[in-house]
Design a protein around this motif. Structure first.
Motif, PDB file in Angstrom:
ATOM      1  N   ARG A  74       1.018  -1.203   0.027  1.00  0.00           N
ATOM      2  CA  ARG A  74      -0.077  -0.166  -0.076  1.00  0.00           C
ATOM      3  C   ARG A  74       0.755   0.887  -0.065  1.00  0.00           C
ATOM      4  O   ARG A  74       0.333   2.379  -0.635  1.00  0.00           O
ATOM      5  N   VAL A  75       1.966   1.180   0.839  1.00  0.00           N
ATOM      6  CA  VAL A  75       2.943   2.377   0.824  1.00  0.00           C
ATOM      7  C   VAL A  75       3.340   2.691  -0.745  1.00  0.00           C
ATOM      8  O   VAL A  75       3.568   3.759  -0.996  1.00  0.00           O
ATOM      9  N   VAL A  76       3.895   1.459  -1.194  1.00  0.00           N
ATOM     10  CA  VAL A  76       4.341   1.679  -2.703  1.00  0.00           C
ATOM     11  C   VAL A  76       3.428   2.168  -3.439  1.00  0.00           C
ATOM     12  O   VAL A  76       3.669   3.139  -4.532  1.00  0.00           O
ATOM     13  N   ALA A  77       1.885   1.723  -3.591  1.00  0.00           N
ATOM     14  CA  ALA A  77       0.950   2.205  -4.527  1.00  0.00           C
ATOM     15  C   ALA A  77       0.921   3.713  -4.325  1.00  0.00           C
ATOM     16  O   ALA A  77       0.694   4.376  -5.194  1.00  0.00           O
ATOM     17  N   ARG A  78       0.546   4.098  -3.004  1.00  0.00           N
ATOM     18  CA  ARG A  78       0.185   5.309  -2.824  1.00  0.00           C
ATOM     19  C   ARG A  78       1.551   6.345  -3.163  1.00  0.00           C
ATOM     20  O   ARG A  78       1.337   7.543  -3.415  1.00  0.00           O
ATOM     21  N   THR A  79       2.823   5.844  -3.110  1.00  0.00           N
ATOM     22  CA  THR A  79       3.974   6.829  -3.296  1.00  0.00           C
ATOM     23  C   THR A  79       3.992   6.974  -4.736  1.00  0.00           C
ATOM     24  O   THR A  79       4.168   8.002  -5.258  1.00  0.00           O
ATOM     25  N   LEU A  80       3.683   5.734  -5.632  1.00  0.00           N
ATOM     26  CA  LEU A  80       3.552   5.700  -6.989  1.00  0.00           C
ATOM     27  C   LEU A  80       2.674   6.852  -7.624  1.00  0.00           C
ATOM     28  O   LEU A  80       2.899   7.609  -8.572  1.00  0.00           O
ATOM     29  N   GLU A  81       1.417   6.944  -6.855  1.00  0.00           N
ATOM     30  CA  GLU A  81       0.379   7.716  -7.116  1.00  0.00           C
ATOM     31  C   GLU A  81       0.736   9.138  -6.808  1.00  0.00           C
ATOM     32  O   GLU A  81       0.396   9.836  -7.919  1.00  0.00           O
ATOM     33  N   ALA A  82       1.422   9.594  -6.021  1.00  0.00           N
ATOM     34  CA  ALA A  82       1.890  10.836  -5.547  1.00  0.00           C
ATOM     35  C   ALA A  82       2.798  11.233  -6.571  1.00  0.00           C
ATOM     36  O   ALA A  82       2.922  12.580  -6.895  1.00  0.00           O
ATOM     37  N   VAL A  83       3.615  10.166  -7.068  1.00  0.00           N
ATOM     38  CA  VAL A  83       4.836  10.834  -8.026  1.00  0.00           C
ATOM     39  C   VAL A  83       4.150  11.055  -9.130  1.00  0.00           C
ATOM     40  O   VAL A  83       4.529  11.894 -10.026  1.00  0.00           O
ATOM     41  N   ALA A 120       8.517  11.250  -3.317  1.00  0.00           N
ATOM     42  CA  ALA A 120       8.472   9.910  -3.055  1.00  0.00           C
ATOM     43  C   ALA A 120       9.001   9.584  -1.319  1.00  0.00           C
ATOM     44  O   ALA A 120       8.566   8.631  -0.787  1.00  0.00           O
ATOM     45  N   ALA A 121      10.318  10.320  -1.076  1.00  0.00           N
ATOM     46  CA  ALA A 121      10.946  10.355  -0.013  1.00  0.00           C
ATOM     47  C   ALA A 121       9.883  10.882   0.893  1.00  0.00           C
ATOM     48  O   ALA A 121       9.483  10.060   2.145  1.00  0.00           O
ATOM     49  N   ARG A 122       9.327  11.638   0.844  1.00  0.00           N
ATOM     50  CA  ARG A 122       8.347  12.311   1.670  1.00  0.00           C
ATOM     51  C   ARG A 122       7.151  11.486   1.869  1.00  0.00           C
ATOM     52  O   ARG A 122       6.638  11.288   3.178  1.00  0.00           O
ATOM     53  N   THR A 123       6.457  10.855   1.070  1.00  0.00           N
ATOM     54  CA  THR A 123       5.460  10.063   1.312  1.00  0.00           C
ATOM     55  C   THR A 123       5.650   8.628   1.809  1.00  0.00           C
ATOM     56  O   THR A 123       4.892   8.478   2.896  1.00  0.00           O
TER      57      THR A 123
END
Length: 255
Positions: free
Chosen positions: A18-27, A44-47
């Motif tokens: 879930r962390v990965v998916a949300r980070t990819l969406e933020a990027v 990505a680092a911040r997310t």
């Protein structure tokens, strides 16, 4: 040695996913003309930090690389297909951007990648992304107990060849769990019915990497990490971490 994970371990990996998916969406949301690759890495680092996770890629040092990886995510643009180091390069309208992200939660990792266009893609770029995503979906569907690793590779290869796309040599998926990269290797080419038998509990990252050129050769760039197409053609990269279960493949890196 191949490891097999329990349902309890899948749940921890699901949190990392879930962390990965949300980070990819933020990027993806941050990727606009004029934005630098380094700025995307900062997003990505911040997310990942806000979600109390740890980036899997930062300082990762495989045997084949002379130096540790220096960033939170891999950002690969156009002809760079994988391991692109985010730097001061500025994004432009129509660029194809592949972002690969890993995160660790509770000692377990999740790993996924997406390719998207900055602004509106051209027709050829959209087709490349669509076909690469379809190759991933077909390989995931094949990942069931009793199947063989060659079935997954064949699903990717058949999808790519039917569309006239190349598959870069040596670029594969991998096992994943308490380490970012584990056995087994998950090929993007193969023959049905050949290779390792898939068993319940296997957790793997499946990641097709296709490119518009017809050849299968890649080149390593001077930074010692970025891998690009030898012919300069554009590439796309999609990836999910999945668990092989009795009920079929379970995707662990969905939002």
């Amino acid at each position: 040695m191949v490891s097999y994970r329990s349902p309890r371990e899948w749940e921890i990996m699901r949190e990392a996913g879930r962390v990965v998916a949300r980070t990819l969406e933020a990027v993806r949301r941050a990727a606009e003309p004029g934005v630098t690759l380094a700025e995307l890495d900062a997003v990505a680092a911040r997310t990942i930090k806000e979600m109390n996770a740890r980036p899997s890629f930062l300082h990762y040092h495989p045997d084949w690389s002379p130096t540790p990886y220096p960033a939170t995510v891999c950002v690969s643009v156009n002809e760079v297909i994988v391991h692109g180091i985010p730097d001061g390069r500025v994004l432009h309208e129509g660029d194809l951007v592949s972002v690969d992200c890993g995160a660790e939660v509770g000692g377990y990792h999740g790993d996924a990648a997406v390719t998207f266009a900055v602004g509106t893609p051209d027709q050829a770029g959209q087709r490349l992304m669509d076909v690469t995503r379809r190759a991933l979906e077909r390989a995931i569907e094949a990942a069931r107990p009793g199947a063989r690793m060659g079935d997954l590779g064949y699903a990717v290869e058949r999808t790519a060849r039917e569309a006239g796309y190349g598959i870069l040599e040596g670029c594969t998926g991998h096992g994943i769990g308490t380490a970012m990269h584990e056995d087994p290797e998950v090929p993007n080419v193969g023959l049905p019915g050949e290779g390792m038998v898939l068993r319940e509990g296997l957790t793997i990252a499946i990641e097709p990497m296709l490119h518009e050129g017809g050849g299968d050769q890649a080149v390593m760039l001077r930074d010692g990490w970025s891998i690009a197409t030898a012919d300069g053609s554009r590439a796309a990269h999609f990836e999910h971490t999945i668990a092989v279960t009795a009920d079929g493949p379970r995707i662990l890196t969905l939002p």
